[in-house]
Design a protein around this motif. Sequence first.
Motif, PDB file in Angstrom:
ATOM      1  N   ALA A  29       8.023  11.782   1.494  1.00 25.94           N
ATOM      2  CA  ALA A  29       7.087  11.990   0.387  1.00 25.94           C
ATOM      3  C   ALA A  29       5.693  12.258   0.954  1.00 25.94           C
ATOM      4  O   ALA A  29       5.511  12.372   2.163  1.00 25.94           O
ATOM      5  N   ARG A  30       4.714  12.348   0.075  1.00 26.47           N
ATOM      6  CA  ARG A  30       3.335  12.473   0.537  1.00 26.47           C
ATOM      7  C   ARG A  30       2.472  11.454  -0.188  1.00 26.47           C
ATOM      8  O   ARG A  30       2.834  10.965  -1.267  1.00 26.47           O
ATOM      9  N   LEU A  68       3.530  10.345  -3.853  1.00 26.56           N
ATOM     10  CA  LEU A  68       3.857  11.451  -4.751  1.00 26.56           C
ATOM     11  C   LEU A  68       5.202  12.049  -4.375  1.00 26.56           C
ATOM     12  O   LEU A  68       5.452  12.353  -3.213  1.00 26.56           O
ATOM     13  N   LEU A  69       6.054  12.219  -5.380  1.00 32.43           N
ATOM     14  CA  LEU A  69       7.368  12.831  -5.211  1.00 32.43           C
ATOM     15  C   LEU A  69       7.417  14.113  -6.031  1.00 32.43           C
ATOM     16  O   LEU A  69       7.209  14.084  -7.249  1.00 32.43           O
ATOM     17  N   ASP A  70       7.676  15.224  -5.359  1.00 27.54           N
ATOM     18  CA  ASP A  70       7.762  16.523  -6.030  1.00 27.54           C
ATOM     19  C   ASP A  70       9.213  16.994  -5.990  1.00 27.54           C
ATOM     20  O   ASP A  70       9.759  17.293  -4.928  1.00 27.54           O
ATOM     21  N   LEU A  71       9.833  17.072  -7.154  1.00 32.67           N
ATOM     22  CA  LEU A  71      11.251  17.414  -7.230  1.00 32.67           C
ATOM     23  C   LEU A  71      11.516  18.902  -7.025  1.00 32.67           C
ATOM     24  O   LEU A  71      12.684  19.307  -6.986  1.00 32.67           O
ATOM     25  N   ARG A  72      10.486  19.712  -6.877  1.00 36.66           N
ATOM     26  CA  ARG A  72      10.731  21.134  -6.613  1.00 36.66           C
ATOM     27  C   ARG A  72      11.573  21.298  -5.349  1.00 36.66           C
ATOM     28  O   ARG A  72      12.440  22.174  -5.278  1.00 36.66           O
ATOM     29  N   ARG A 100       0.835  -1.189   0.000  1.00 32.81           N
ATOM     30  CA  ARG A 100       0.000   0.000   0.000  1.00 32.81           C
ATOM     31  C   ARG A 100       0.880   1.253   0.000  1.00 32.81           C
ATOM     32  O   ARG A 100       2.051   1.213   0.353  1.00 32.81           O
ATOM     33  N   ALA A 101       0.268   2.387  -0.367  1.00 33.19           N
ATOM     34  CA  ALA A 101       1.029   3.636  -0.450  1.00 33.19           C
ATOM     35  C   ALA A 101       1.639   4.013   0.891  1.00 33.19           C
ATOM     36  O   ALA A 101       2.793   4.456   0.954  1.00 33.19           O
ATOM     37  N   ASP A 102       0.906   3.832   1.972  1.00 32.05           N
ATOM     38  CA  ASP A 102       1.443   4.170   3.289  1.00 32.05           C
ATOM     39  C   ASP A 102       2.673   3.327   3.623  1.00 32.05           C
ATOM     40  O   ASP A 102       3.645   3.821   4.186  1.00 32.05           O
ATOM     41  N   GLY A 103       2.612   2.047   3.251  1.00 33.48           N
ATOM     42  CA  GLY A 103       3.755   1.171   3.507  1.00 33.48           C
ATOM     43  C   GLY A 103       4.964   1.571   2.679  1.00 33.48           C
ATOM     44  O   GLY A 103       6.105   1.541   3.166  1.00 33.48           O
ATOM     45  N   LEU A 104       4.728   1.952   1.423  1.00 35.96           N
ATOM     46  CA  LEU A 104       5.833   2.393   0.564  1.00 35.96           C
ATOM     47  C   LEU A 104       6.425   3.692   1.100  1.00 35.96           C
ATOM     48  O   LEU A 104       7.651   3.885   1.077  1.00 35.96           O
ATOM     49  N   CYS A 105       5.574   4.580   1.587  1.00 36.74           N
ATOM     50  CA  CYS A 105       6.048   5.837   2.159  1.00 36.74           C
ATOM     51  C   CYS A 105       6.917   5.572   3.389  1.00 36.74           C
ATOM     52  O   CYS A 105       7.957   6.204   3.590  1.00 36.74           O
ATOM     53  N   ASP A 106       6.482   4.614   4.221  1.00 41.75           N
ATOM     54  CA  ASP A 106       7.277   4.234   5.395  1.00 41.75           C
ATOM     55  C   ASP A 106       8.625   3.658   4.978  1.00 41.75           C
ATOM     56  O   ASP A 106       9.656   3.940   5.607  1.00 41.75           O
TER      57      ASP A 106
END
Length: 484
Positions: A452-453, A460-464, A435-441
């Motif tokens: 990330a968020r 989502l990864l924002d390179l700004r 899941r996204a939360d697991g990948l974020c962890d």
Amino acid sequence: MSTISNTALFQKLPSTDELLRRPELRTLADREGHAVVAESVRNVLARLREEISGGRFDEEGLDLALGGIVPAVEAQIRRSLSYSMRPVINATGVILHTNLGRAPLASSALEHMLETAATYSNLEFDLTASQRGKRDVHVERLFRKLLEQNDAAEFRPGRTGEAPVPTCSTIVVNNNAAAVLLALNTLAEGGEVIVSRGELVEIGGSFRIPDVMSKSQATLREVGTTNRTRIADYERAINDRTRLLLRVHRSNFEITGFTEQPAAEELLALARARNIPLMEDLGSGALFDLRSVGITGEPGVLDSLRIGVDVVTYSGDKLLGGPQAGLISGRIDLVARMRSNSLFRALRVDKLTYAALEATLLAYVKRDHDAIPVLRMMRATKDEIGRRAEAIVANLRSPKLKPELIDGESVIGGGAAPSAVLPTRLIAITHTHDRADGLCDLLRSCNPPIIARVEEGRVLLDLRTVFPEQDAALAATLASLPET
């Protein structure tokens, strides 16, 4: 698998003294110190007891853990002797991320801090007169130069006919809350300060304007309502105890709809008519014209000083792009009173802050805005960010990660321009099994950690907010993530 009671498992655990007598740990104690090794042994044994109590060990599992107890102690020692504060990759797209340290410093600021910290300096020594000097002269000269320079027509195209910035003075304290406290205590102790109910803000860390005012020994006089305050409300509230009119930037929220708020010019006219100073707490405070990057409605320090606001307080580590500091700019006589307040010494900053601030301001004077990371990130275009994101996605080879490029928005953060967004390109990642939360962890546990968020089930990864020199590390980390 053998079955054994928790009591018997606890009895198999060695004592701290037994472990410390082992040759490998005695060698460690000689190198790292007995106290460090003993504490690490106790921590490892405590974790084993927790595992037993939680029913996560049988006899074979415990024997396996005990067989690796020396490496476990060594790992615990490494953790205990390593830095807690670590650099991270900010891929959230929040430029002034308070939890991630707000504004990254310019390289010139880091260099100036290093040369100042590594030896003695003329922090409070006048080299010309060979006598004690004042530490704030190092930035005062740059503030004055910057204010004069920003009046130049070539620096403010299309904005002719404006009044020049009056001669001002600037002092530095350790953050904007301290700046507000010092200003209120100096100008209004024992008297009343009039402020709109719609501006009694609370920002991160439970910083509340009413609380700071109470600590300053000034009395809050609220006027108007949450959504509507008129100039007549201020006028009716003025009495012989009124010492200050205060205007507060709402920082991290905005009120829309059925609203009304006096313009700064209206408040200034009232303040002049009643001979009462007008103070404005900008919170973030920009010395850079944000309209050049498409951000409108965010008040700037120069704008407030130009129309005649007597005192302006703002932060050093937000839109200014420098170190944590609280800055007070305004009328020379009022700032002089603050400088002589005993609170100023209690709230003053050290040589490293002055060094970083001096270098940051010098970049402004040179008009080298791209040298300041925060400004460089704000000025980055959607196409520039998109090209970097495309390069990372094109080289990502992982059967479990599914990346795609999508349009998105970055935000300023740090209580600045709450409704303003900057168009960007995002790397949106899904994992076939996680899941996204697991990948974020998982990203957060990497070295360096990637923050990330998560939105709509995707990371989502924002390179700004990722430095270009971090792109390779980000790409390598994504490629090396485990597939299960």
